[in-house]
Scaffold this motif. Sequence first.
Motif, PDB file in Angstrom:
ATOM      1  N   GLU A 193       0.714  -1.291  -0.018  1.00  0.00           N
ATOM      2  CA  GLU A 193      -0.053  -0.127   0.090  1.00  0.00           C
ATOM      3  C   GLU A 193       0.794   1.352  -0.022  1.00  0.00           C
ATOM      4  OE1 GLU A 193      -2.495  -0.562   3.285  1.00  0.00           O
ATOM      5  OE2 GLU A 193      -3.915  -2.065   2.278  1.00  0.00           O
ATOM      6  N   LEU A 194       2.133   1.290   0.863  1.00  0.00           N
ATOM      7  CA  LEU A 194       2.953   2.191   0.747  1.00  0.00           C
ATOM      8  C   LEU A 194       3.423   2.494  -0.742  1.00  0.00           C
ATOM      9  CD1 LEU A 194       4.848   2.024   4.087  1.00  0.00           C
ATOM     10  CD2 LEU A 194       3.503   4.056   3.329  1.00  0.00           C
ATOM     11  N   MET A 195       3.911   1.432  -1.132  1.00  0.00           N
ATOM     12  CA  MET A 195       4.439   1.458  -2.578  1.00  0.00           C
ATOM     13  C   MET A 195       3.431   2.104  -3.717  1.00  0.00           C
ATOM     14  SD  MET A 195       7.584   0.153  -2.835  1.00  0.00           S
ATOM     15  CE  MET A 195       7.880  -0.243  -4.364  1.00  0.00           C
ATOM     16  N   ASN A 196       2.143   1.667  -3.325  1.00  0.00           N
ATOM     17  CA  ASN A 196       1.124   2.304  -4.332  1.00  0.00           C
ATOM     18  C   ASN A 196       1.038   3.654  -4.142  1.00  0.00           C
ATOM     19  OD1 ASN A 196       0.465  -0.172  -5.519  1.00  0.00           O
ATOM     20  ND2 ASN A 196      -1.000  -0.750  -4.052  1.00  0.00           N
TER      21      ASN A 196
ATOM     22  N   PRO B 225       6.649   7.080  -4.175  1.00  0.00           N
ATOM     23  CA  PRO B 225       7.829   7.574  -3.464  1.00  0.00           C
ATOM     24  C   PRO B 225       7.735   9.011  -2.788  1.00  0.00           C
ATOM     25  CG  PRO B 225       8.227   7.572  -5.627  1.00  0.00           C
ATOM     26  CD  PRO B 225       6.607   7.175  -5.635  1.00  0.00           C
ATOM     27  N   GLN B 226       8.412   9.211  -1.676  1.00  0.00           N
ATOM     28  CA  GLN B 226       8.331  10.558  -1.164  1.00  0.00           C
ATOM     29  C   GLN B 226       9.887  11.343  -0.840  1.00  0.00           C
ATOM     30  OE1 GLN B 226       6.039  10.634   2.525  1.00  0.00           O
ATOM     31  NE2 GLN B 226       4.378  10.011   1.538  1.00  0.00           N
TER      32      GLN B 226
ATOM     33  N   PHE C  66      14.474   2.930  -5.105  1.00  0.00           N
ATOM     34  CA  PHE C  66      13.876   1.639  -4.563  1.00  0.00           C
ATOM     35  C   PHE C  66      12.875   1.333  -5.542  1.00  0.00           C
ATOM     36  CE2 PHE C  66      11.450  -1.428  -2.297  1.00  0.00           C
ATOM     37  CZ  PHE C  66      12.252  -2.287  -1.856  1.00  0.00           C
ATOM     38  N   GLN C  67      11.893   2.234  -5.782  1.00  0.00           N
ATOM     39  CA  GLN C  67      10.932   1.788  -6.704  1.00  0.00           C
ATOM     40  C   GLN C  67      11.251   1.478  -8.008  1.00  0.00           C
ATOM     41  OE1 GLN C  67       7.160   3.727  -6.585  1.00  0.00           O
ATOM     42  NE2 GLN C  67       6.520   2.950  -4.790  1.00  0.00           N
TER      43      GLN C  67
ATOM     44  N   LEU D 107      18.985  12.814   1.130  1.00  0.00           N
ATOM     45  CA  LEU D 107      18.263  11.786  -0.104  1.00  0.00           C
ATOM     46  C   LEU D 107      17.084  10.824   0.711  1.00  0.00           C
ATOM     47  CD1 LEU D 107      21.325  10.648  -1.907  1.00  0.00           C
ATOM     48  CD2 LEU D 107      19.601  12.216  -2.664  1.00  0.00           C
ATOM     49  N   CYS D 108      17.618  10.566   1.868  1.00  0.00           N
ATOM     50  CA  CYS D 108      16.388   9.830   2.710  1.00  0.00           C
ATOM     51  C   CYS D 108      15.341  10.188   3.456  1.00  0.00           C
ATOM     52  CB  CYS D 108      17.517   8.648   3.634  1.00  0.00           C
ATOM     53  SG  CYS D 108      18.714   7.615   2.630  1.00  0.00           S
TER      54      CYS D 108
END
Length: 117
Positions: A31-34, A37-38, A45-46, A100-101
Motif C-alpha cells: 500500500e505504501l508503494m502504491n 515515493p516521497q 527503490f521503486q 536523500l533519505c
Amino acid sequence: MWYEALDDASRLYFVNNNPEGMRAVLEPLHELMNKGPQTKCEVAFQQQYGHDLQSAWGHVVKWRRSGKKADMNAAWEIYCEIFRKIHKEIPNLRTLDIDLCSPRLAAARDLDLAVPG
C-alpha cells in the motif's frame, strides 16, 4: 523495511504455514508503494524493485481468489529473488545521506530530544 518484512513473511508462510499472516505483513508495504515515493531513496527503490514487487503482489491477490498454491509459489519466486538482491546490497550500505533519505529530517532545526532514563 522490505528486507525485514520479506524475512518475517517467509517465516510465516514457509515455517508457520500461515499465508494470511504473510499477506498481513506485506500488504501495508505494498500500500505504501502504491502511494508513490516521497524521497529520492524511495524513488530509487521503486525504480529497482517496484515492478517485481507489483508482479509478486499480483500473484498473491490471484492466490486469494483462486486458492491455487501455484499462484503463491509464483509470488515467492519473485519475493525470494528480491530478498537475495537486497541481501547483497546491505554490506554496501555503510552510510546514508540524510538529504536523500529524509529531507524533512535534514531540514529540521531546534528539536528537543527525549532520552529515556
